[in-house]
Design a protein around this motif. Structure first.
Motif, short mmCIF file in Angstrom:
data_model
loop_
_atom_site.label_atom_id
_atom_site.label_comp_id
_atom_site.label_asym_id
_atom_site.label_seq_id
_atom_site.Cartn_x
_atom_site.Cartn_y
_atom_site.Cartn_z
N SER A 171 0.79 -1.07 0.05
CA SER A 171 0.08 0.12 0.10
C SER A 171 0.80 1.23 0.11
CB SER A 171 -0.81 0.14 1.21
OG SER A 171 -1.75 -1.10 1.13
N ALA A 172 0.38 2.57 -0.32
CA ALA A 172 1.06 3.56 -0.69
C ALA A 172 0.32 4.57 0.02
CB ALA A 172 1.55 3.87 -1.98
N MET A 173 1.01 5.63 0.66
CA MET A 173 0.67 6.97 1.04
C MET A 173 1.48 8.04 0.38
SD MET A 173 -0.17 6.26 5.05
CE MET A 173 -1.01 7.61 5.25
N THR A 174 0.90 9.00 -0.36
CA THR A 174 1.71 9.99 -1.06
C THR A 174 1.16 11.18 -0.73
OG1 THR A 174 1.55 8.39 -2.93
CG2 THR A 174 2.40 10.64 -3.38
N VAL A 175 2.00 12.09 -0.50
CA VAL A 175 2.11 13.68 0.16
C VAL A 175 2.23 14.48 -1.04
CG1 VAL A 175 2.39 15.30 1.75
CG2 VAL A 175 2.07 12.97 2.41
N PHE A 176 1.50 15.51 -1.45
CA PHE A 176 1.65 16.62 -2.29
C PHE A 176 1.88 17.68 -1.88
CE2 PHE A 176 -1.16 13.47 -4.01
CZ PHE A 176 -0.59 12.67 -5.02
N ILE A 177 2.85 18.59 -2.05
CA ILE A 177 3.13 20.00 -1.40
C ILE A 177 3.53 20.86 -2.53
CG2 ILE A 177 4.62 21.13 -0.02
CD1 ILE A 177 5.04 18.77 1.91
N ASP A 178 2.71 21.64 -2.62
CA ASP A 178 2.79 22.70 -3.69
C ASP A 178 3.77 23.88 -3.01
OD1 ASP A 178 2.74 25.10 -5.03
OD2 ASP A 178 0.76 24.72 -5.87
#
Length: 361
Positions: A171-178
């Motif tokens: 499983s994967a957890m992905t974080v996006f930061i602008d």
């Protein structure tokens, strides 16, 4: 004119000092403060200057979102140190202090709020796929569980109050930061290229083996990792300019102490605007439940050098097709109709139909 409901008090705004309004503005919430900038030219001028936002950050106790005083002074005076002999145009090198303060991120430590999603759903376990502007979760098998007090089957740690535990399927957890919307100006990312540090704590249950891939990537646009998901993931540690990863493996019955894992970017090219962080893991024995790796305290820091220094822009030598701007999904699809004879040779239509169309011609 300000007038109360009972008609007993009428105040002429022209007779009120600017300092009185400024003190009121400093105590407003974000939405009310933005509305005041639209009320009149006077309010807009009071709120738009940099001195207001420096003081506002101090009153709100978030001065750490601002760059240091030497950097603010260098931006005002356009007095930067440079490592190259060539001249760099610095007239547009100004800090957007308003964006830093309103985002409450800037140059402070950024903490992605993954726990908020679990708390809002009312469950500590998530299965399936979810995608927001800030993160995505792909949880298969038993899913991903949010655990408290240092995690189940692990030694407690004073800095770990909540963590995420994986199950027996990857499983994967992905974080996006602008980075720009977080308050990091584009000229800083292009001509200063400060160190970007991504850190987190990792652990596992001592009674089960586990694997974890911790990766981070600097991107041009936010959807980039989604498009190339899996293409840059390899089974070894990676140390490229824009993409870095750390692979962890724990054997069964090994020590279950929380460890710090850090990824740093300090030699990346110009043009980077987004940061993507991914954690993909599973347990090594395929056990039912949450026996996989655990992650906690994901943090991001943008660290300016002590001396205000700028550098020439650097071209990206690792650029690939995924770095191009995504096509507009709303753009109409153009259909090109080939001549009948050409279609016949390409078998675009059944041969019998093609012969009938030729006869009609």
């Amino acid at each position: 004119m300000f007038q109360s409901n009972d008609m007993s008090l009428i105040i002429d705004a022209k007779e009120v000092d600017n300092e009185c309004f400024v003190q009121v503005f400093h105590r407003l919430d974000k939405k009310s403060l933005l509305n005041c900038t639209l009320a009149c030219h006077r309010f807009h001028e009071l709120i738009s200057n940099d001195a207001f936002w420096v003081e506002h950050a101090r009153i709100q106790n978030i001065s750490n979102v601002l760059p240091s005083l030497p950097w603010r002074r260098a931006a005002i005076q356009k007095n930067f140190k440079t490592n190259q002999n060539e001249e760099i145009e610095t007239s547009n090198f100004n800090f957007n202090l308003k964006r830093m303060v309103l985002s409450r991120r800037g140059y402070s430590t950024i903490f992605p709020c993954l726990t908020t999603h679990f708390e809002n759903t009312g469950s500590d376990i998530f299965r399936g796929v979810v995608r927001t502007d800030d993160f995505s979760i792909r949880a298969s098998a038993d899913g991903i569980q949010m655990e408290r007090n240092g995690g189940v089957g692990c030694q407690p740690h004073p800095a770990v109050s909540k963590c995420f535990a994986y199950s027996f399927s990857a499983s994967a957890m992905t974080v996006f930061i602008d980075l720009v919307n977080s308050g990091i100006d584009e000229w800083v990312l292009d001509y200063v290229r400060p160190k970007i540090r991504v850190s987190q704590k990792v652990n596992h249950r001592h009674d089960c083996s586990a694997t974890l891939t911790f990766g981070a990537q600097l991107n041009y646009h936010e959807t980039q990792w989604i498009r190339e998901f899996g293409l840059r993931q390899i089974a070894e540690n990676t140390d490229n300019k824009r993409y870095k990863s750390i692979n962890k493996e724990w054997d069964q019955w090994t020590e279950d102490q929380w460890e710090d894992e850090v990824i740093e970017f300090d030699d990346y090219p110009s043009g980077m605007r987004h940061l993507t962080i991914m954690n993909e893991g599973k347990d090594g024995l395929f056990w039912k439940g949450f026996y996989g790796p655990k992650i906690a305290n994901i943090q991001v820091q943008v660290i300016l050098p002590e001396v205000p220094t700028i550098k020439s822009a650097v071209t990206d030598t690792e650029r690939c097709n995924e770095d191009n701007v995504p096509e507009d999904e709303n753009e109409p699809i153009r259909v090109y109709r080939l001549p009948i004879r050409r279609r016949r040779h390409m078998w675009a239509v059944p041969p019998a139909v093609a012969r009938e169309e030729d006869d009609q011609e």
